[in-house]
Design an enzyme around this catalytic site. Sequence first.
Site, PDB file in Angstrom:
ATOM      1  N   ASP A   1      -4.651   0.137  -2.538  1.00  0.00           N
ATOM      2  CA  ASP A   1      -3.385  -0.545  -2.822  1.00  0.00           C
ATOM      3  C   ASP A   1      -3.668  -2.007  -3.161  1.00  0.00           C
ATOM      4  OD1 ASP A   1      -0.639  -0.888  -2.976  1.00  0.00           O
ATOM      5  OD2 ASP A   1      -0.438  -1.350  -0.841  1.00  0.00           O
TER       6      ASP A   1
ATOM      7  N   GLU B   1      -3.911  -4.949  -8.095  1.00  0.00           N
ATOM      8  CA  GLU B   1      -3.564  -5.429  -9.454  1.00  0.00           C
ATOM      9  C   GLU B   1      -4.456  -6.585  -9.893  1.00  0.00           C
ATOM     10  OE1 GLU B   1      -1.245  -4.836  -6.992  1.00  0.00           O
ATOM     11  OE2 GLU B   1      -0.903  -2.866  -7.855  1.00  0.00           O
TER      12      GLU B   1
ATOM     13  N   ASP C   1       5.974   0.747  -5.407  1.00  0.00           N
ATOM     14  CA  ASP C   1       7.128   0.481  -4.543  1.00  0.00           C
ATOM     15  C   ASP C   1       8.455   0.751  -5.245  1.00  0.00           C
ATOM     16  OD1 ASP C   1       5.219  -0.207  -2.762  1.00  0.00           O
ATOM     17  OD2 ASP C   1       5.590  -2.364  -2.837  1.00  0.00           O
TER      18      ASP C   1
END
Length: 746
Positions: free
Chosen positions: A405, A408, A479
């Site tokens: 997670d 990015e 999300d």
Amino acid sequence: MGKVFTWEVNDSTVEIKSNNQRLIVQVITDEIIRFLIPKWKADYKSVAIEGDVTVPTDFDVDETEEGIEIKTGQVTLKIMENFQFAFLDRYGDEILSSYQGKRVIKDNYSDKAIGFLESEGHDTHNLKKHEYAIQVLFNLRNEERFYGMGDKTGFLNKRGYAYENWNSDIPQIHHENMPALYKSIPFFIGKGAGYVYGMFFDNTFHSYLDFGKENNNYFFYGADNGNLDFYFMGGENIADVVEHYTYLTGRAPLPQLWTLGYHQCRWGYESAEDIRNVAKEMRGHGIPCESIQYDIDYMDGFRVFTWDEKEYGKPGELIAELEEDGFKAVCIIDPGVKVDDAYSIYSEGIKKDYFAHDKDGNVYTNEVWPGESVYPDFGRKEVRKWWAGNHKALTDIGMQGIWNDMNEPASFNGPLPLDVKFSVNDRLTNHEEAHNVYGHFMSQATYEGMKELTGKRPLVITRACYAGTQKYSAVWTGDNQSVWSHLQMLIPQLCNLGMSGFTIAGTDIGGFGGDTNPELLIRWIEASTFCTFYRNHCAKGQMNQEPWQFGETVLDIYRKYVKLHYRFLPYIYDLLFESQITGLPVMRPLVLHYEDDENTFNLNNEFLVGENMLVAPVLEQGATKRMVYLPVGTWVNYWTGQRFSGGVHIIVDAPIDMMPIFIKEGSIIPMYEEVQYVGEEPYDTLKLLIAGESAWGTHYQDNGEDFEYLEGEYNLYSFTYEDGKLDCDMLHEGYEKYTDIQWEKI
Ligand code: GLC
């Protein structure tokens, strides 16, 4: 023409020079042509495409009145003055060509006007239009549609929308006009009457694709830096294009069977007791489940590769305890490493110089969950190897899957400056180039580590990725929120991810942010029945959304669909096997198989599972009936057995406990018995659901765990049903066969 161009053929490439400009055309196969204007690097080594994918192909190069023609058996590329170009199919019809005019940027807002809007918090992103360092415009036809682009929000057809490729952590609601989410997959399929093609822009810098939003005469690609480097893909149909694209960038490897089962998660299980209770409730309520996933709280102060003994007990104990009841352990690992001299991952990484540096050469820090953190430079092989090896701390205590997670990469203290030093394929560069592939390299490290450490097919789930990451990781859409529009978006988002190579994908069932409600949760678990990543997950601070939180009715319906998912597991697994060869996803938009039927062009609310099932979830609050489009063929309602001739819209009943499912007549669907988890009982009985009086189907079987199937340890069955009789042919025999094959008609 000789005056304008010079050209030279070298194996698969044609290098063309004109007025000091250089164009390199590479014939990859007779249907895939690379077009490279190396403004930046002629020898660019792709991240998405590994190894040499070039297939020796015959092609001709000719000079014509207009310029140069490069012709394979399938595609002709015409190069004209100023490197204007056109791709033609084998009949000489134009498929795609460059647009000769200039961009028409109408609304050029002043900084003052933009500042004014921003003072009230308006999103002015779309107002800041400009020309890009790399830019190419294409002729746009009236009927042209666009599919693909990975996880971009909105509808199946991207026509009229503009997107950016810049991996972005967006916890706010994801709406249809959003330029970017977590993933950058600069690949799309263009489709119009009588033609289809694919385009993959292999450039990892911040890039832009406008599909006719700015202007109806052209669509365009732009990038802030790098090369103009694209792969044109021809083909007879959309499926061919997907096959070509996944040939280039790779296909998702076959997963372990259990990973396709149900997973329960929540950010907010804060102790062993919480996890234990959820596991107990799962089994107590008879809801099949493979794992209760460990979100960040299991770590000691959010230090990756550690374990919080205070709240979670001795490392390995809880995992072993739950394993007895059939639960596997899957945990989150973020890239940010806490700055803490007493923490070995940090101190070792510092000593070995594994973290990214700022432009002045200091180790770069920003803030994520653990507070001040550093960022491993995953673009270096050595760093990946180190990271991979760190997973031993987790596999030693029984961890079987890793969820990546925040890659990015996310940062809480402003975005990482573009000049932070990162590597790409071992070449030191900066964040501007490395940003979109950070998640890719992290997933690769995780995959390689887990493969080496466990010998099994790794379960890696990632939030951020680039084209080609499907070789290493499954994905989820990040999300989302507990709102109906996010449930609705599940279909176009997962279908477009699927056509972009990501066959193993899912959403947070029930919605991550915001509070879910009973009806929404039911419709979400129904709509996810055929998802290849199948997990209920929600955020800290939100209402509990495990299936038993809303009373008996919700629980019963929820259980019914999770069980149905397990019954259809062999069909899903078969499709993933098929995908090794074709690259086709499990969840497919109808346009993929019925591309000349205009009813499918913009169909956002139903999908196919493989070719033989059609699923039409209810996506609106309060609805108990819905309209379903059935394409040509005969379709059998799974619940009622009612038959319909396709090519029509029908209205079907869809009370709260019923999601319309149709089986295509002539097909044989493999099914398993219900279990509480994969491996509870050996799958020694196969059940076939036969639709129609004459039907055919294949089925794949292996141990569902390791790589032995690559050595031939699998069975491939071919079933034919005719005149009330079922015949079975073994197309391949290399694994223990079922002891019983039963069938029933629908
Ligand atoms: C991010 C993830 C989410 C996770 C949370 C805490 O928001 O997208 O799935 O639960 O971080 O780790």
